[in-house]
Design a protein around this motif. Structure first.
Motif, PDB file in Angstrom:
ATOM      1  N   THR A 378      42.698  30.194  45.503  1.00  0.00           N
ATOM      2  CA  THR A 378      43.415  28.909  45.398  1.00  0.00           C
ATOM      3  C   THR A 378      44.802  29.010  46.023  1.00  0.00           C
ATOM      4  O   THR A 378      45.295  28.047  46.621  1.00  0.00           O
ATOM      5  CB  THR A 378      43.547  28.494  43.918  1.00  0.00           C
ATOM      6  OG1 THR A 378      44.179  29.562  43.182  1.00  0.00           O
ATOM      7  CG2 THR A 378      42.165  28.221  43.316  1.00  0.00           C
ATOM      8  N   ILE A 379      45.451  30.157  45.883  1.00  0.00           N
ATOM      9  CA  ILE A 379      46.778  30.342  46.484  1.00  0.00           C
ATOM     10  C   ILE A 379      46.671  30.381  48.003  1.00  0.00           C
ATOM     11  O   ILE A 379      47.462  29.749  48.715  1.00  0.00           O
ATOM     12  CB  ILE A 379      47.424  31.636  45.951  1.00  0.00           C
ATOM     13  CG1 ILE A 379      47.699  31.526  44.445  1.00  0.00           C
ATOM     14  CG2 ILE A 379      48.723  31.951  46.713  1.00  0.00           C
ATOM     15  CD1 ILE A 379      48.254  32.785  43.823  1.00  0.00           C
ATOM     16  N   PHE A 380      45.656  31.089  48.502  1.00  0.00           N
ATOM     17  CA  PHE A 380      45.490  31.158  49.959  1.00  0.00           C
ATOM     18  C   PHE A 380      45.125  29.802  50.535  1.00  0.00           C
ATOM     19  O   PHE A 380      45.564  29.442  51.630  1.00  0.00           O
ATOM     20  CB  PHE A 380      44.427  32.196  50.318  1.00  0.00           C
ATOM     21  CG  PHE A 380      44.768  33.589  49.867  1.00  0.00           C
ATOM     22  CD1 PHE A 380      46.014  34.145  50.134  1.00  0.00           C
ATOM     23  CD2 PHE A 380      43.856  34.360  49.148  1.00  0.00           C
ATOM     24  CE1 PHE A 380      46.343  35.415  49.719  1.00  0.00           C
ATOM     25  CE2 PHE A 380      44.165  35.637  48.721  1.00  0.00           C
ATOM     26  CZ  PHE A 380      45.417  36.167  49.002  1.00  0.00           C
ATOM     27  N   ALA A 381      44.304  29.043  49.778  1.00  0.00           N
ATOM     28  CA  ALA A 381      43.933  27.698  50.248  1.00  0.00           C
ATOM     29  C   ALA A 381      45.157  26.789  50.308  1.00  0.00           C
ATOM     30  O   ALA A 381      45.278  25.945  51.209  1.00  0.00           O
ATOM     31  CB  ALA A 381      42.875  27.110  49.312  1.00  0.00           C
ATOM     32  N   LYS A 382      46.079  26.995  49.387  1.00  0.00           N
ATOM     33  CA  LYS A 382      47.284  26.164  49.353  1.00  0.00           C
ATOM     34  C   LYS A 382      48.248  26.503  50.474  1.00  0.00           C
ATOM     35  O   LYS A 382      48.823  25.614  51.116  1.00  0.00           O
ATOM     36  CB  LYS A 382      47.975  26.343  47.997  1.00  0.00           C
ATOM     37  CG  LYS A 382      49.289  25.587  47.869  1.00  0.00           C
ATOM     38  CD  LYS A 382      49.919  25.846  46.496  1.00  0.00           C
ATOM     39  CE  LYS A 382      51.265  25.133  46.375  1.00  0.00           C
ATOM     40  NZ  LYS A 382      51.895  25.390  45.048  1.00  0.00           N
ATOM     41  N   TYR A 383      48.435  27.780  50.755  1.00  0.00           N
ATOM     42  CA  TYR A 383      49.492  28.199  51.675  1.00  0.00           C
ATOM     43  C   TYR A 383      48.999  28.634  53.068  1.00  0.00           C
ATOM     44  O   TYR A 383      49.743  28.507  54.041  1.00  0.00           O
ATOM     45  CB  TYR A 383      50.286  29.367  51.083  1.00  0.00           C
ATOM     46  CG  TYR A 383      51.122  29.017  49.875  1.00  0.00           C
ATOM     47  CD1 TYR A 383      52.340  28.336  50.015  1.00  0.00           C
ATOM     48  CD2 TYR A 383      50.701  29.374  48.596  1.00  0.00           C
ATOM     49  CE1 TYR A 383      53.112  28.028  48.910  1.00  0.00           C
ATOM     50  CE2 TYR A 383      51.472  29.076  47.490  1.00  0.00           C
ATOM     51  CZ  TYR A 383      52.673  28.406  47.643  1.00  0.00           C
ATOM     52  OH  TYR A 383      53.438  28.101  46.544  1.00  0.00           O
ATOM     53  N   PHE A 393      47.679  42.331  54.264  1.00  0.00           N
ATOM     54  CA  PHE A 393      47.279  43.733  54.350  1.00  0.00           C
ATOM     55  C   PHE A 393      47.342  44.318  52.942  1.00  0.00           C
ATOM     56  O   PHE A 393      48.387  44.237  52.282  1.00  0.00           O
ATOM     57  CB  PHE A 393      48.195  44.507  55.290  1.00  0.00           C
ATOM     58  CG  PHE A 393      48.128  44.032  56.713  1.00  0.00           C
ATOM     59  CD1 PHE A 393      47.180  44.547  57.582  1.00  0.00           C
ATOM     60  CD2 PHE A 393      48.992  43.050  57.177  1.00  0.00           C
ATOM     61  CE1 PHE A 393      47.105  44.110  58.898  1.00  0.00           C
ATOM     62  CE2 PHE A 393      48.921  42.605  58.485  1.00  0.00           C
ATOM     63  CZ  PHE A 393      47.976  43.136  59.351  1.00  0.00           C
ATOM     64  N   THR A 394      46.225  44.882  52.482  1.00  0.00           N
ATOM     65  CA  THR A 394      46.159  45.389  51.114  1.00  0.00           C
ATOM     66  C   THR A 394      45.997  46.900  51.115  1.00  0.00           C
ATOM     67  O   THR A 394      45.179  47.456  51.850  1.00  0.00           O
ATOM     68  CB  THR A 394      44.988  44.736  50.363  1.00  0.00           C
ATOM     69  OG1 THR A 394      43.770  44.945  51.100  1.00  0.00           O
ATOM     70  CG2 THR A 394      45.222  43.247  50.194  1.00  0.00           C
ATOM     71  N   TYR A 395      46.786  47.557  50.268  1.00  0.00           N
ATOM     72  CA  TYR A 395      46.762  49.015  50.131  1.00  0.00           C
ATOM     73  C   TYR A 395      46.409  49.342  48.680  1.00  0.00           C
ATOM     74  O   TYR A 395      47.213  49.099  47.756  1.00  0.00           O
ATOM     75  CB  TYR A 395      48.120  49.608  50.494  1.00  0.00           C
ATOM     76  CG  TYR A 395      48.528  49.359  51.925  1.00  0.00           C
ATOM     77  CD1 TYR A 395      48.193  50.267  52.923  1.00  0.00           C
ATOM     78  CD2 TYR A 395      49.233  48.214  52.279  1.00  0.00           C
ATOM     79  CE1 TYR A 395      48.559  50.037  54.245  1.00  0.00           C
ATOM     80  CE2 TYR A 395      49.605  47.976  53.599  1.00  0.00           C
ATOM     81  CZ  TYR A 395      49.261  48.885  54.576  1.00  0.00           C
ATOM     82  OH  TYR A 395      49.618  48.662  55.882  1.00  0.00           O
ATOM     83  N   ASN A 406      37.930  42.966  45.493  1.00  0.00           N
ATOM     84  CA  ASN A 406      38.850  41.827  45.526  1.00  0.00           C
ATOM     85  C   ASN A 406      39.915  42.006  46.605  1.00  0.00           C
ATOM     86  O   ASN A 406      40.266  41.066  47.318  1.00  0.00           O
ATOM     87  CB  ASN A 406      39.527  41.647  44.165  1.00  0.00           C
ATOM     88  CG  ASN A 406      38.582  41.081  43.125  1.00  0.00           C
ATOM     89  OD1 ASN A 406      37.537  40.498  43.459  1.00  0.00           O
ATOM     90  ND2 ASN A 406      38.928  41.241  41.844  1.00  0.00           N
ATOM     91  N   LEU A 407      40.426  43.227  46.706  1.00  0.00           N
ATOM     92  CA  LEU A 407      41.468  43.483  47.709  1.00  0.00           C
ATOM     93  C   LEU A 407      40.903  43.397  49.129  1.00  0.00           C
ATOM     94  O   LEU A 407      41.559  42.883  50.043  1.00  0.00           O
ATOM     95  CB  LEU A 407      42.100  44.853  47.468  1.00  0.00           C
ATOM     96  CG  LEU A 407      42.943  44.983  46.190  1.00  0.00           C
ATOM     97  CD1 LEU A 407      43.422  46.412  46.013  1.00  0.00           C
ATOM     98  CD2 LEU A 407      44.132  44.029  46.228  1.00  0.00           C
ATOM     99  N   LYS A 408      39.671  43.896  49.315  1.00  0.00           N
ATOM    100  CA  LYS A 408      39.035  43.781  50.629  1.00  0.00           C
ATOM    101  C   LYS A 408      38.846  42.314  51.006  1.00  0.00           C
ATOM    102  O   LYS A 408      39.095  41.914  52.143  1.00  0.00           O
ATOM    103  CB  LYS A 408      37.674  44.489  50.611  1.00  0.00           C
ATOM    104  CG  LYS A 408      37.739  45.996  50.642  1.00  0.00           C
ATOM    105  CD  LYS A 408      36.321  46.566  50.625  1.00  0.00           C
ATOM    106  CE  LYS A 408      36.355  48.099  50.571  1.00  0.00           C
ATOM    107  NZ  LYS A 408      34.973  48.648  50.487  1.00  0.00           N
ATOM    108  N   ALA A 413      39.758  37.744  54.362  1.00  0.00           N
ATOM    109  CA  ALA A 413      39.843  36.281  54.377  1.00  0.00           C
ATOM    110  C   ALA A 413      41.143  35.796  55.007  1.00  0.00           C
ATOM    111  O   ALA A 413      41.294  34.592  55.279  1.00  0.00           O
ATOM    112  CB  ALA A 413      39.721  35.740  52.951  1.00  0.00           C
ATOM    113  N   ASN A 414      42.072  36.724  55.240  1.00  0.00           N
ATOM    114  CA  ASN A 414      43.376  36.334  55.797  1.00  0.00           C
ATOM    115  C   ASN A 414      43.743  37.170  57.022  1.00  0.00           C
ATOM    116  O   ASN A 414      44.907  37.487  57.241  1.00  0.00           O
ATOM    117  CB  ASN A 414      44.458  36.458  54.722  1.00  0.00           C
ATOM    118  CG  ASN A 414      44.269  35.451  53.600  1.00  0.00           C
ATOM    119  OD1 ASN A 414      44.656  34.299  53.715  1.00  0.00           O
ATOM    120  ND2 ASN A 414      43.659  35.911  52.499  1.00  0.00           N
ATOM    121  N   LYS A 415      42.700  37.568  57.793  1.00  0.00           N
ATOM    122  CA  LYS A 415      42.889  38.233  59.087  1.00  0.00           C
ATOM    123  C   LYS A 415      43.727  39.503  58.967  1.00  0.00           C
ATOM    124  O   LYS A 415      44.536  39.819  59.837  1.00  0.00           O
ATOM    125  CB  LYS A 415      43.531  37.278  60.095  1.00  0.00           C
ATOM    126  CG  LYS A 415      42.693  36.055  60.384  1.00  0.00           C
ATOM    127  CD  LYS A 415      43.470  34.980  61.146  1.00  0.00           C
ATOM    128  CE  LYS A 415      43.836  35.443  62.529  1.00  0.00           C
ATOM    129  NZ  LYS A 415      44.485  34.348  63.295  1.00  0.00           N
TER     130      LYS A 415
END
Length: 1045
Positions: A378-383, A393-395, A406-408, A413-415
């Motif tokens: 929902t946050i990514f859809a908003k922003y 980038f997730t570590y 979830n992190l993958k 989903a955000n390139k």
């Protein structure tokens, strides 16, 4: 030498001095004595000393002769006013052409690398014996070459600072933490072998090229020419080309980054340590064109730097180090609320993007955590959706993979990119992965942008470690370009193969600048698009404490920090915005290790250097600095006089380009000019205009050699028998060698007996030509380093004229300026005095200064002349009522900047007069004899007290900050008590703790005064009150001594 009454304490007497020279005399205990110092007596002393020392300096320097010779050519020269704008445009064009040649060499490497990779098919079983830079020429105990360590011929090469290199082949360095025979490494080394031909071809096309290289995205580093790499004492080579600024800048676009660090309770211990190291490694990949901030989160948001919440800051060295220091204050507790952190990060990036201040190109959020309980779609859809302008980038920190999915998902989903970091050893390699993702748009669009780094020193390379250059480590810029995969199956994925580059030493830039056209105080400088200095004569990247070391912020010194008089940054902003124009201001330029100051007005001209992020500026000083003259003599005349053994030229000036062809690299500039003029080396490229002026100066200054020789012969006590021994007399000698009728009286007896303290005479001209004459044997010189290659202040350099030349140029022509050289130590122990004067073509301010001459004499000789003069008086019976020998009189000779030349206490020589006679100096300031000038140094290194750290202290202990504050207060109190000798009752334990303070050198900004005597004030007198008495003082300028403007 110590003067009369040198054992007397200064508090007992009065004072007398000459400034620049200023003679100052003061009489003490006036309450108990009616005796006064007659001004006429001080005038007599000043006149006697000034007249004699000026006569000696003029005679041995040959200043009158040289002035006369230049006057003879006055009608045959053309004086021109320098057009500053045209000059800076021409210099910018020259630099543009030089930079273009370097970038074309890099472009050829890119084309060759991409073509080689296109033809290569990956083979997981490929076996290939390559030259490993660490293992080459290494043998086992049986004498056999090691695997990957075949014989690799190395030979010293003067173009590469005589380092042993192989100019036919490159070799390959692989980081210690990587496997030499990893299939990806072996395949990359194999196809990149084709770069060898291009390396050699580039070097043939442009022999001024130095190191060329290819840094692979897989981690290996191919370098030409090949050189041996040595591990450190632990057997490790930490160098990874992917961490270098040139690699990062070429591989990615400027970026805005928000780093989110999970500090919830589950991150305690090793996980938080790994997280901090991950943040630090990400900071290493950010450059001056990037912007960032760091936010720690649990139930609440914690900006690592609370003062910078809600915004981004430039990723320069200072800001990154500041944030690193604050990372140590993080501790883990509570529950991680990632949704709050993501909302904050997106808002920051959005707001900052709207300001137009950021990088604009790309934005990213770096998430460092041990897990996420949700995908937060929902946050990514908003922003961020559907454009997905912000990459995630997730570590994942730790070995558990429970929340990896979830992190993958968030990253994909955000390139972005997902990676897991289990140990500290994994940090470096995993952090680097995000650079490849950010490079994809450039790869897909095939954007081969040329990038140039700011000036830097890379001490990790073997050539830097082995280089024993007298200047210390080499300051350079790097031109680099990315290399992309063109294979059809990978092209759409945007695969970065690596980066190619070549180094350009800053001193190469200076070779394109004709110093002779900039005048004595003029200079050229260049800055980056961020306002950081690429080259400037005031840039001081190194400091010395046992050995030369880099200052922490040496690569990010802003133009406003050296041209600090421009308070409104008018010049800086115009150059950063790549404008062309002019700007003027009064400046205060320090010389002689910052202890003296020249006040002048500079005109600045600036423009951009096309094809680069750099802008070029030229500073010309008003007056003689704005004029240039052209002389004309025949080549035959000039060549004849260049053959004189006392002639030398500025080695750092480019009269001829000796780098273009290997056979010329061993030539000195003087040798190259002679070959060029004789037509023996048609391939030599030389500055015809400069050489013509060198010939003119050689012809005009040639007679001074014979003049000095004649003085030396008479000093050796042969003067009285000259006609018997050599067959000539003074009139015959000058008639023969000078072709003029000499009317100068040269008393032989006086030269033999009175002037034995004069040791060296020297001359320099506006074209960098120098002549030197020794009046004593080289082994007898008091100052063995004077005018030698290591004496940088006193010889012609790429960016400045000699100190004695610069100071003389600001005097009235014909007058001498005197000084004692300052040593680099805390105590000045110099035993010589330098005197110099300028030679002008015309008797007006618009005339250029064509030369400067001078002498160096023993300090003992100089002081003896002073004490002799101070015993003179005007009484008919020869009995003087007062002299410097009197118990009640202190006499000083100080120069135009307030430093003591002569004192009864020899140890005070070279000290600032205000430190010895503070009240008198204040009086001189009040009466206008001196004026105080405030100076600033924004590149200073100051000693700071740091308490020794206790390894037992835990990083996460919340009470540490409070205890440290209490300890600091107590320590400061102890030091206060020690300073005032009130600590006898203080417990010894607390004193011991105070002594744990450790002094370190740290960058700091300093303000300090300099003093200059006023030329218009000839004499002063007055009374100075002391505790139970008063002192009367007299100050008189010595005739023929001049002060600074």
């Amino acid at each position: 030498m110590a003067g009369p009454g040198s054992q007397r304490r200064a508090s007992r007497g009065a004072s007398a001095l000459l400034a620049a020279a200023l003679l100052y005399a003061a009489l003490g205990d006036v309450v108990r004595s009616e005796q006064q110092i007659p001004l006429s007596v001080v005038k007599l002393w000043a006149s006697a000393f000034g007249g004699e020392i000026k006569s000696i300096a003029a005679k041995y320097s040959g200043s009158q002769l040289l002035q006369k010779k230049y006057k003879e050519y006055e009608k045959d020269v053309a004086i021109e006013e320098i057009d500053g704008l045209q000059l800076v445009k021409k210099l910018a064009k020259n630099m543009e052409e030089m930079f273009h040649k370097k970038s074309e060499a890099v472009r050829r490497l890119v084309e060759a690398a991409e073509e080689a990779h296109l033809k290569h098919e990956f083979d997981a079983d490929l076996q290939y014996e390559y030259f490993n830079a660490v293992l080459i020429n290494e043998r086992d105990k049986d004498g056999n070459f090691l695997e990957l360590g075949k014989e690799f011929i190395l030979a010293p090469n003067d173009h590469f600072n005589n380092l042993p290199v192989n100019i036919s082949l490159s070799d390959v360095q692989v980081p210690t933490n990587m496997y030499n025979k990893d299939p990806a490494i072996v395949n990359g080394v194999y196809w990149s072998e084709s770069l060898n031909k291009v390396f050699v071809d580039n070097f043939d096309r442009d022999p001024s090229l130095i190191w060329q290289y290819f840094g692979s995205a897989k981690g290996f580093f191919r370098q030409y020419p090949g050189i041996k790499w040595e591990p450190d004492e632990n057997g490790v080579i930490a160098f990874d080309c992917r961490n270098r600024k040139w690699y990062i800048q070429a591989a990615t676009s400027p970026k805005d980054v928000v780093i989110l660090v999970d500090v919830s309770g589950s991150m305690k211990g090793l996980r938080l340590t790994i997280a901090k190291q991950t943040v630090s490694s990400i900071l290493d990949t950010l450059g001056d064109d990037d912007f960032f901030n760091i936010i720690a989160y649990n139930e609440e948001l914690h900006y690592v730097e609370p003062c910078l919440n809600g915004t981004l800051v430039q990723a320069d060295r200072t800001n990154k180090e500041h944030f690193r220091e604050h990372l140590d204050k993080l501790f883990a507790k509570g529950i991680g609320m990632l949704d709050i952190a993501l909302n904050e990060a997106f808002n920051i990036l959005s707001d900052f993007n709207h300001t137009g201040q950021g990088s604009i190109c790309s934005q990213a959020i770096m998430l460092i955590t041990d897990g996420a309980v949700d995908t937060y779609d929902t946050i990514f859809a908003k922003y961020n959706w559907p454009d997905r302008k912000v990459r995630i980038f997730t570590y994942l920190i730790g070995r558990e993979a429970a929340f990896a999915d979830n992190l993958k998902w968030m990253a994909c989903a955000n390139k972005g990119f997902f990676t897991q970091i289990s140990t500290l050893a994994d940090v470096q390699e995993n952090v680097m992965e995000y650079l490849h993702v950010l490079s994809r748009p450039k790869v897909i669009d095939q954007e081969h942008d040329v990038v140039w780094t700011e000036a830097y020193i890379d001490s990790t390379l073997p050539q830097a470690q082995k280089l024993a250059d007298d200047q210390g480590l080499v300051l350079m810029t790097t031109v680099a370009m990315p290399v992309f995969s063109k294979q059809n199956e990978t092209r759409s994925k945007g695969i970065l193969l690596g980066v190619v580059g070549t180094d350009v030493p800053v001193k190469e830039l200076l070779k394109t600048i004709p110093k002779y056209k900039l005048g004595i105080h003029g200079y050229a400088f260049a800055i980056t698009n961020n306002g950081y200095i690429l080259t400037h004569p005031e840039l001081r990247p190194l400091y010395e404490e046992g050995k030369k070391r880099r200052k922490p912020n040496y690569s990010s010194v802003d133009l406003s920090e050296v041209e600090w008089e421009d308070r409104d940054d008018v010049l800086r902003n115009a150059m950063v915005n790549r404008k062309t124009g002019k700007f003027s201001m009064e400046v205060k330029k320090t010389v002689d290790k910052g202890k003296r100051v020249l006040v002048m007005t500079n005109d600045y001209y600036y423009t951009d250097i096309k094809g680069t992020p750099f802008s070029l500026g030229v500073a010309l000083s008003r007056g003689h600095g704005k004029y240039f003259f052209r002389g004309n003599v025949t080549i035959e005349e000039g060549l004849h006089d260049l053959e004189h053994p006392d002639v030398s030229l500025a080695d750092e000036w480019s009269y001829c380009n000796t780098d273009l062809h290997p056979e010329h690299r061993h030539l000195s500039q003087l040798e190259a000019i002679k070959l060029y003029l004789k037509g023996k080396e048609p391939l030599l490229q030389c500055d015809k205009e400069l050489i013509q002026e060198v010939l003119f100066d050689a012809v005009v200054s040639a007679p001074i050699e014979a003049y000095w020789t004649s003085l030396a012969l008479n000093k050796s006590e042969m003067g009285s028998n000259a006609e018997q021994v050599w067959g000539w007399t003074w009139p015959k000698f000058f008639s023969r060698y000078f072709k003029i009728k000499m009317t100068i009286s040269l008393p032989v007896r006086d030269m033999r007996n009175s002037d034995k303290g004069v040791e060296v005479a020297f001359l320099g001209t506006r074209t960098g030509l120098s002549r030197i004459n020794l009046f004593v044997g080289a082994e007898q010189l008091t100052n063995q380093d004077f005018l030698k290659a290591g004496d940088k202040e006193n010889i012609f350099n790429a960016d400045h004229f000699p100190l004695w030349y610069r100071r003389a140029a600001e005097q009235i022509p014909g007058s001498f300026v005197y000084s004692i050289p300052f040593s680099t130590g805390t105590v000045n122990k110099s035993n010589v005095v330098t005197a110099s004067t300028s030679i002008q073509l015309l008797d007006e301010r618009k005339s250029p200064v064509v030369a400067a001459v001078g002498i160096q004499m023993k300090l003992e000789f100089f002081q003896r002349k002073f004490w002799t003069a101070s015993r003179q008086c005007a009484s008919l019976d020869g009995k003087c009522s007062i002299s410097c020998d009197d118990e009640t009189v202190n006499c000083y000779l100080i120069d135009n900047n307030g430093f003591i030349l002569v004192s009864e206490d020899y140890t005070q020589t070279g000290d600032f007069f205000g430190e010895v006679e503070g009240a008198v100096m204040n009086k001189l300031l009040t009466m206008g004899s001196f004026k105080r000038i405030t100076l600033y140094d924004y590149q200073a290194m100051c000693r700071a007290n740091k308490e020794s750290s206790d390894g037992a202290h835990g990083l996460l202990d919340p009470y540490n900050a409070f205890l440290a504050a209490v300890k600091w207060i107590m320590t400061e109190l102890v030091l206060f008590l020690v300073e005032f000798n009130l600590c006898s009752w203080w417990h010894s334990d607390m004193t011991a703790k105070a002594q744990k303070l450790k002094q370190t050198l740290e960058p700091c900004d300093t303000e300090y005064p300099a003093f200059v005597s006023e030329r218009t004030i000839k004499e002063t007198s007055g009374n100075i009150a002391c505790e139970d008495c008063s002192k009367c003082s007299e100050a008189k300028k010595c005739p023929y001594f001049q002060t600074q403007r």
